[in-house]
Scaffold this motif. Sequence first.
Motif, PDB file in Angstrom:
ATOM      1  N   ARG A  30       0.846  -1.197   0.000  1.00 56.91           N
ATOM      2  CA  ARG A  30       0.000   0.000   0.000  1.00 56.91           C
ATOM      3  C   ARG A  30       0.877   1.242   0.000  1.00 56.91           C
ATOM      4  O   ARG A  30       2.021   1.194   0.463  1.00 56.91           O
ATOM      5  N   PRO A  31       0.345   2.364  -0.477  1.00 61.65           N
ATOM      6  CA  PRO A  31       1.105   3.612  -0.397  1.00 61.65           C
ATOM      7  C   PRO A  31       1.549   3.868   1.042  1.00 61.65           C
ATOM      8  O   PRO A  31       0.795   3.656   1.995  1.00 61.65           O
ATOM      9  N   ASP A  33       3.885   2.124   2.562  1.00 68.69           N
ATOM     10  CA  ASP A  33       4.679   0.974   2.989  1.00 68.69           C
ATOM     11  C   ASP A  33       6.127   1.207   2.589  1.00 68.69           C
ATOM     12  O   ASP A  33       6.414   1.903   1.613  1.00 68.69           O
ATOM     13  N   HIS A  79       3.049  -7.384  -9.110  1.00 64.25           N
ATOM     14  CA  HIS A  79       2.690  -5.975  -8.943  1.00 64.25           C
ATOM     15  C   HIS A  79       3.891  -5.095  -9.243  1.00 64.25           C
ATOM     16  O   HIS A  79       5.020  -5.443  -8.925  1.00 64.25           O
ATOM     17  N   TYR A  81       5.181  -1.153  -8.501  1.00 64.58           N
ATOM     18  CA  TYR A  81       4.921   0.014  -7.662  1.00 64.58           C
ATOM     19  C   TYR A  81       5.860   1.158  -8.026  1.00 64.58           C
ATOM     20  O   TYR A  81       7.046   0.929  -8.306  1.00 64.58           O
ATOM     21  N   ARG A 115      10.110   3.830  -0.296  1.00 64.06           N
ATOM     22  CA  ARG A 115       8.729   4.099   0.109  1.00 64.06           C
ATOM     23  C   ARG A 115       7.816   3.889  -1.096  1.00 64.06           C
ATOM     24  O   ARG A 115       8.055   4.427  -2.176  1.00 64.06           O
ATOM     25  N   VAL A 116       6.755   3.120  -0.892  1.00 62.41           N
ATOM     26  CA  VAL A 116       5.771   2.894  -1.950  1.00 62.41           C
ATOM     27  C   VAL A 116       4.909   4.142  -2.089  1.00 62.41           C
ATOM     28  O   VAL A 116       4.327   4.623  -1.114  1.00 62.41           O
ATOM     29  N   LEU A 117       4.854   4.674  -3.312  1.00 63.46           N
ATOM     30  CA  LEU A 117       4.020   5.846  -3.599  1.00 63.46           C
ATOM     31  C   LEU A 117       2.628   5.418  -4.056  1.00 63.46           C
ATOM     32  O   LEU A 117       1.637   5.925  -3.575  1.00 63.46           O
ATOM     33  N   HIS A 118       2.592   4.472  -4.999  1.00 64.87           N
ATOM     34  CA  HIS A 118       1.315   3.936  -5.488  1.00 64.87           C
ATOM     35  C   HIS A 118       1.586   2.728  -6.370  1.00 64.87           C
ATOM     36  O   HIS A 118       2.709   2.524  -6.845  1.00 64.87           O
ATOM     37  N   GLU A 119       0.552   1.919  -6.589  1.00 70.78           N
ATOM     38  CA  GLU A 119       0.681   0.798  -7.515  1.00 70.78           C
ATOM     39  C   GLU A 119       0.472   1.308  -8.931  1.00 70.78           C
ATOM     40  O   GLU A 119      -0.423   2.114  -9.194  1.00 70.78           O
ATOM     41  N   VAL A 120       1.303   0.838  -9.847  1.00 70.66           N
ATOM     42  CA  VAL A 120       1.169   1.162 -11.264  1.00 70.66           C
ATOM     43  C   VAL A 120       0.186   0.148 -11.846  1.00 70.66           C
ATOM     44  O   VAL A 120       0.457  -1.051 -11.841  1.00 70.66           O
ATOM     45  N   GLN A 121      -0.950   0.617 -12.309  1.00 70.76           N
ATOM     46  CA  GLN A 121      -2.000  -0.290 -12.781  1.00 70.76           C
ATOM     47  C   GLN A 121      -1.846  -0.704 -14.238  1.00 70.76           C
ATOM     48  O   GLN A 121      -2.223  -1.806 -14.612  1.00 70.76           O
TER      49      GLN A 121
END
Length: 151
Positions: A30-31, A33, A79, A81, A115-121
């Motif tokens: 998750r963002p 993390d 995934h 990220y 640091r995870v910013l967001h998942e790349v979809q």
Amino acid sequence: MSDDARVPVTYEHHDHVSGPFLHGTKAVLRPGDELVVGHSSNFEEGRVMNHVYFTTLESTAAWGAQLSAALAGLESRGHVYAVEPLGPFEDDPNVTDKRFPGNPTESYRTRHPLRVLHEVQDWRPHDRETLGTMLDNLARLREQGLDVIED
């Protein structure tokens, strides 16, 4: 950039590399993390990693995602990220000048968290045939004892 003009990336000299930075994995994150050292390798059973690996290329992150998921026996593609390095980083010695001249995969590693910013979809996975060939090559290297990760 030609290999002659390439500036090596070291812990002391990394500011010339800009993102976005990406990390491919089997893990659901998750963002906010943080990816940190000390976790098991996605590629070598029983190995605890001293570095966290990342890239600026979607295709390289896709390899991380797909290979880690496939090696874990998961049905998912894994995934990708967008991540932010929280400290200095260096060229990944597992590919830089060993398997490829320079660092065409734009692969890096750090001892500091990402640091995870967001998942790349909308990332594009490698096709099944290419993935199968890569898995076969990894199995062959493993059988020969050549699947060594310099960590």
